[in-house]
Design an enzyme around this catalytic site. Sequence first.
Site, PDB file in Angstrom:
ATOM      1  N   ASP A  12       0.839  -1.204   0.000  1.00 14.20           N
ATOM      2  CA  ASP A  12       0.000   0.000   0.000  1.00 14.20           C
ATOM      3  C   ASP A  12       0.871   1.250   0.000  1.00 14.20           C
ATOM      4  O   ASP A  12       0.368   2.373  -0.121  1.00 14.20           O
ATOM      5  CB  ASP A  12      -0.999  -0.008   1.169  1.00 14.20           C
ATOM      6  CG  ASP A  12      -0.327   0.020   2.521  1.00 14.20           C
ATOM      7  OD1 ASP A  12       0.916  -0.113   2.587  1.00 14.20           O
ATOM      8  OD2 ASP A  12      -1.043   0.154   3.542  1.00 14.20           O
ATOM      9  N   SER A  13       2.194   1.068   0.071  1.00 10.93           N
ATOM     10  CA  SER A  13       3.113   2.196  -0.122  1.00 10.93           C
ATOM     11  C   SER A  13       2.899   2.829  -1.491  1.00 10.93           C
ATOM     12  O   SER A  13       3.343   3.945  -1.731  1.00 10.93           O
ATOM     13  CB  SER A  13       4.571   1.727   0.026  1.00 10.93           C
ATOM     14  OG  SER A  13       4.804   0.575  -0.764  1.00 10.93           O
ATOM     15  N   ASP A  62      -1.098  -6.251  -0.339  1.00 10.73           N
ATOM     16  CA  ASP A  62      -1.304  -5.546   0.926  1.00 10.73           C
ATOM     17  C   ASP A  62      -2.784  -5.208   1.055  1.00 10.73           C
ATOM     18  O   ASP A  62      -3.357  -4.604   0.142  1.00 10.73           O
ATOM     19  CB  ASP A  62      -0.504  -4.243   0.880  1.00 10.73           C
ATOM     20  CG  ASP A  62       0.289  -3.996   2.132  1.00 10.73           C
ATOM     21  OD1 ASP A  62       0.137  -4.760   3.099  1.00 10.73           O
ATOM     22  OD2 ASP A  62       1.080  -3.024   2.125  1.00 10.73           O
ATOM     23  N   GLU A 111       9.072  -4.177  10.637  1.00 12.53           N
ATOM     24  CA  GLU A 111       9.478  -2.871  10.094  1.00 12.53           C
ATOM     25  C   GLU A 111       9.864  -1.923  11.220  1.00 12.53           C
ATOM     26  O   GLU A 111       9.163  -1.823  12.236  1.00 12.53           O
ATOM     27  CB  GLU A 111       8.321  -2.261   9.276  1.00 12.53           C
ATOM     28  CG  GLU A 111       8.662  -0.866   8.748  1.00 12.53           C
ATOM     29  CD  GLU A 111       7.718  -0.351   7.675  1.00 12.53           C
ATOM     30  OE1 GLU A 111       6.774  -1.083   7.284  1.00 12.53           O
ATOM     31  OE2 GLU A 111       7.923   0.786   7.225  1.00 12.53           O
TER      32      GLU A 111
END
Length: 315
Positions: free
Chosen positions: A63-64, A102, A199
Amino acid sequence: MSLTTPRAGASASPLASSLTKVTMPALTEMKRQGKPISALTAYDYATARLADEAGIDLLLVGDSLAMVVMGHDNTLAVTVDEMLHHTRAVRRAVRRALVVADMPFGSYHGTVAEGVANAVRFVKEAGAEAVKIEGPRFELVEALTEAEIPVVGHLGLTPQSVNRMGGYRVQAKTAEAVRKLTADAMALAHAGAGLIVLEGVPREAAAQITARLPVPTIGIGAGPDCDGQILVFHDLVNLTFAPAAKFVRRYADAGALFRSAIERYREDVEHRAFPADAESYHLSEGERRGLGLEPERETDEADAVVNRDAQEWGS
Ligand code: KIV
């Protein structure tokens, strides 16, 4: 079950050949064998194909893309339909890598049933082979596993929590927080997650979790001791417009390359240096004569197709 169209190079044994399809069990086997897992984000056909052909094991339609492709300030705005659109493009390009989609913000934050229904769309409508969800959502992971949908968990700095976290900050910076993160990772694996992205956590935390977990960890800003690493494609090749985070390594400067190519193209157009005669199609001598034009050219060989798609663009 019927396997009617196996891919060339397909084989029963995971890791047996470079074209063997990567699966979730194959990634667990890589952890067992101590083989590092390479992962990268991808959002379109061309880059997914390049990454797949380069041998990347896992491609995440992250979704980045809300930020690096669509220009939003954070990942929250991207919708299920937009994520499906990009996942389909990536799916069409990939032969070997595991394709993970995602789940965007809001698509699994309501009831478990809604989360499962949205995850099914990624598998059924876009060909995703697993979905990724952020946070310690054990009940949802269990339900997805029950629904035969492989799950990638995501812990530590979870960008969809940016408003709650008050920014993008390294997580698990105390011994107590590391213990909680480890417990969450273990519980996610127990619930059925086949892989966990870690992350923005200290190296020591990621190392401890990786050593304890039965499933692979994929790190991003989590140090070198994870079972694999993932980066955002646009960070890797410098197609972003902000300074890189500490954990990013730039392997190319595509930004500079593209900028220079585009500027040279614009200059050529402005100076009428593009296209050249050799880049143009021509009438035959007979047709030129019919229009009263001077015979300028010896043969029609200059009509040879310069485009890659000879079939479509033949003169
Ligand atoms: O969306 C994304 O790119 C991600 C990676 C950073 C893991 O979630």
